[in-house]
Design an enzyme around this catalytic site. Structure first.
Site, PDB file in Angstrom:
ATOM      1  N   LYS A 130      -1.772  29.951  22.495  1.00  0.00           N
ATOM      2  CA  LYS A 130      -2.670  28.921  21.945  1.00  0.00           C
ATOM      3  C   LYS A 130      -3.310  29.482  20.692  1.00  0.00           C
ATOM      4  O   LYS A 130      -3.498  30.691  20.588  1.00  0.00           O
ATOM      5  CB  LYS A 130      -3.778  28.590  22.953  1.00  0.00           C
ATOM      6  CG  LYS A 130      -4.356  27.210  22.794  1.00  0.00           C
ATOM      7  CD  LYS A 130      -3.570  26.201  23.593  1.00  0.00           C
ATOM      8  CE  LYS A 130      -3.998  24.786  23.284  1.00  0.00           C
ATOM      9  NZ  LYS A 130      -3.395  23.864  24.257  1.00  0.00           N
ATOM     10  N   ASP A 170      -3.105  20.124  19.045  1.00  0.00           N
ATOM     11  CA  ASP A 170      -4.099  20.046  20.116  1.00  0.00           C
ATOM     12  C   ASP A 170      -5.277  19.286  19.478  1.00  0.00           C
ATOM     13  O   ASP A 170      -5.061  18.584  18.476  1.00  0.00           O
ATOM     14  CB  ASP A 170      -4.487  21.459  20.594  1.00  0.00           C
ATOM     15  CG  ASP A 170      -5.227  21.458  21.928  1.00  0.00           C
ATOM     16  OD1 ASP A 170      -4.580  21.352  22.970  1.00  0.00           O
ATOM     17  OD2 ASP A 170      -6.480  21.557  21.932  1.00  0.00           O
TER      18      ASP A 170
HETATM   19  N1  GLU Z   1      -1.746  21.213  23.109  1.00  0.00           N
HETATM   20  C1  GLU Z   1      -0.864  20.638  24.071  1.00  0.00           C
HETATM   21  C2  GLU Z   1      -1.142  21.217  25.441  1.00  0.00           C
HETATM   22  O1  GLU Z   1      -2.285  21.485  25.760  1.00  0.00           O
HETATM   23  C3  GLU Z   1       0.598  20.691  23.643  1.00  0.00           C
HETATM   24  C4  GLU Z   1       1.154  22.044  23.360  1.00  0.00           C
HETATM   25  C5  GLU Z   1       2.583  22.031  22.810  1.00  0.00           C
HETATM   26  O2  GLU Z   1       3.172  20.974  22.676  1.00  0.00           O
HETATM   27  O3  GLU Z   1       3.062  23.129  22.512  1.00  0.00           O
HETATM   28  O4  GLU Z   1      -0.291  21.390  26.265  1.00  0.00           O
END
Ligand code: GLU
Length: 451
Positions: A130, A170
């Site tokens: 992340k 996100d």
């Molecule tokens: N931010 C999204 C999550 O919390 C998607 C992450 C992604 O697609 O890599 O899963």
């Protein structure tokens, strides 16, 4: 070797807190998982000897960097950028980028930790990561957002790659930001690869990626309700948030015959007792995605709706609640209000929106309760499908992606039921998701030795 689960959790958490002081969200996310896993780890000499949970809670790498940029007045602004590369046991690091004033290391470590389990549950080969920055997109011009994205990517580019780390969106990072980030990545690296997901349809994006998280939440809800011979048809649904996840959860829930009566943002919520149908949702999407306005304006446009400043929607009577805004947005009091008003099902579109106290209340009252790492995994799963299409240099139809997404959500549900069904028949989806997500990563780590 500690064989008592409760003592195992307390000793483990004491060490984790000492090693990671001042990171409450990270502690909260780890404790929730540690409590579910404790009976297994307390019974497993190998998991303890190989320090699997100790290693899973120590990021493989964290990058923190300066993000300087010029605002529209020509002044220098400085933000802090991050990428937490948590776990690569089952695939390249994968997870979104968050741009929000609240972003700090604790929040990104909690998100990267959750992502590791979520990605494992998708059945696709993706590790956990992340990233983000304490950049506040509110009130920024398009030009400022682009300048910021370019500066952020200038440092991030050296740490990511299609087989290394694949970021996505996100909170605060949607199609527009992914475009600017991808443009700068391509320029720096001189390559067109699937290193970011959530791209536009004409330049490598997957059909249905924008819809996937919200649709997946509803597909998962249908699976949960089906265990009690029920469905979303005819249900009243409260949704919080009004961003990407909330919008498409609202769309799919409505298509499945439910009536969505609330949406919110950080300033308050709107309640429309007549339901936020397709036409009204189109207005919300334009308001939020094009004009970047506030949800309050919904009540000006639709006079039967009321706006409640400074409040969350959980006091509104509903059958199903879908928290789709942010972490810790639903506390014990909110949970009790939902239970008292007859809510039977809580499905998390956001990451860790319910506090530990709220989860205890849902489970004590035997509600169908699904954690984000299971219910909102459709987003990252479709990112995994985007990676797959990019590698093959072809594009599937929306119907094909939807069918795969549906199948993945069904599989995640099956996994939760397999690992989370208690002796009395109640399905503890939180435990099921934690154990199911953990197994695959733990086995990979055991196989790969002390790395
Ligand atoms: N931010 C999204 C999550 O919390 C998607 C992450 C992604 O697609 O890599 O899963």
């Amino acid at each position: 070797m500690e064989t008592n689960p409760d003592r195992y959790v307390e000793a483990f958490m004491a060490q984790l807190i000492a090693r990671n002081p001042g990171e409450p969200e990270f502690h909260q996310a780890v404790r929730e998982v540690a409590e579910s896993l404790a009976p297994h780890i307390a019974a497993s000499p190998v998991l303890q000897k190989m320090k699997i949970l100790e290693r899973m809670t120590e990021p493989e790498r964290v990058v923190i960097f300066r993000v300087p940029w010029l605002n529209d007045r020509g002044e220098i602004e400085i933000n802090r950028g991050y990428r937490v590369q948590m776990n690569s046991a089952i695939g390249p690091y994968k997870g979104g980028i968050r741009f929000h004033a609240s972003v700090n290391l604790s929040i990104l470590k909690f998100l990267a930790f959750e992502q590791t389990f979520k990605n494992s549950l998708t059945t696709l080969p993706m590790g956990g990561g992340k990233g983000g920055a304490d950049f506040n997109p509110k009130g920024k011009s398009d030009n400022e957002v682009m300048k910021f994205c370019q500066s952020y990517m200038t440092e991030l580019a050296r740490h990511i790659g299609r087989d290394t780390d694949v970021p996505a969106g996100d909170i605060g990072v949607g199609g527009r930001e992914i475009g600017y980030l991808f443009g700068q990545y391509k320029r720096l690296r001189d390559e067109f690869t699937g290193t970011l997901t959530g791209k536009g349809r004409d330049w490598g994006g997957s059909p249905l990626r924008p819809e996937a998280t919200g649709y997946g939440v509803c597909y998962f809800t249908e699976e949960m309700l089906a265990t009690r011979g029920d469905s979303l048809a005819g249900k009243t649904v409260c949704i919080s948030g009004s961003g990407n996840v909330a919008q498409y959860a609202c769309e799919k829930a409505t298509q499945l015959g439910a009536k969505v009566v609330t949406l919110s943002d950080s300033s308050g919520y709107v309640h429309d007792p007549e339901g936020i149908d397709a036409a009204k949702l189109e207005y919300v999407m334009e308001l939020k995605n094009v004009f970047r306005g506030r949800i309050k304006e919904y009540a000006d446009r639709y006079p039967q709706a009321t706006y409640h400043p400074g409040e969350r929607p959980w006091g509104v009577a509903c059958d199903v609640a879908m928290p789709c805004a942010t972490q810790n947005e639903l506390d014990g009091n909110n949970a009790q209000a939902l239970v008292d008003n007859g809510c039977i099902c809580v499905v998390e579109g956001a990451n860790m929106p319910s506090t530990p106290e709220a989860i205890r209340i849902f489970q004590r009252h035997r509600l169908l309760y699904a954690p984000g790492k299971a219910a909102n995994a459709g987003g990252v799963a479709t990112s995994g499908l985007e990676m797959c299409q990019n590698s093959m240099r072809l594009s599937w139809t929306p119907e094909e992606v939807d069918a795969r997404l549906h199948g993945i959500m069904r599989d995640i549900h099956t996994m939760c039921v397999r690992y989370g069904t208690q002796a009395d028949g109640y399905v503890n989806y939180a435990a099921g998701a934690n154990i199911g997500g953990f197994m695959k990563v733990a086995n990979a780590m055991l196989a790969q030795g002390c790395v």
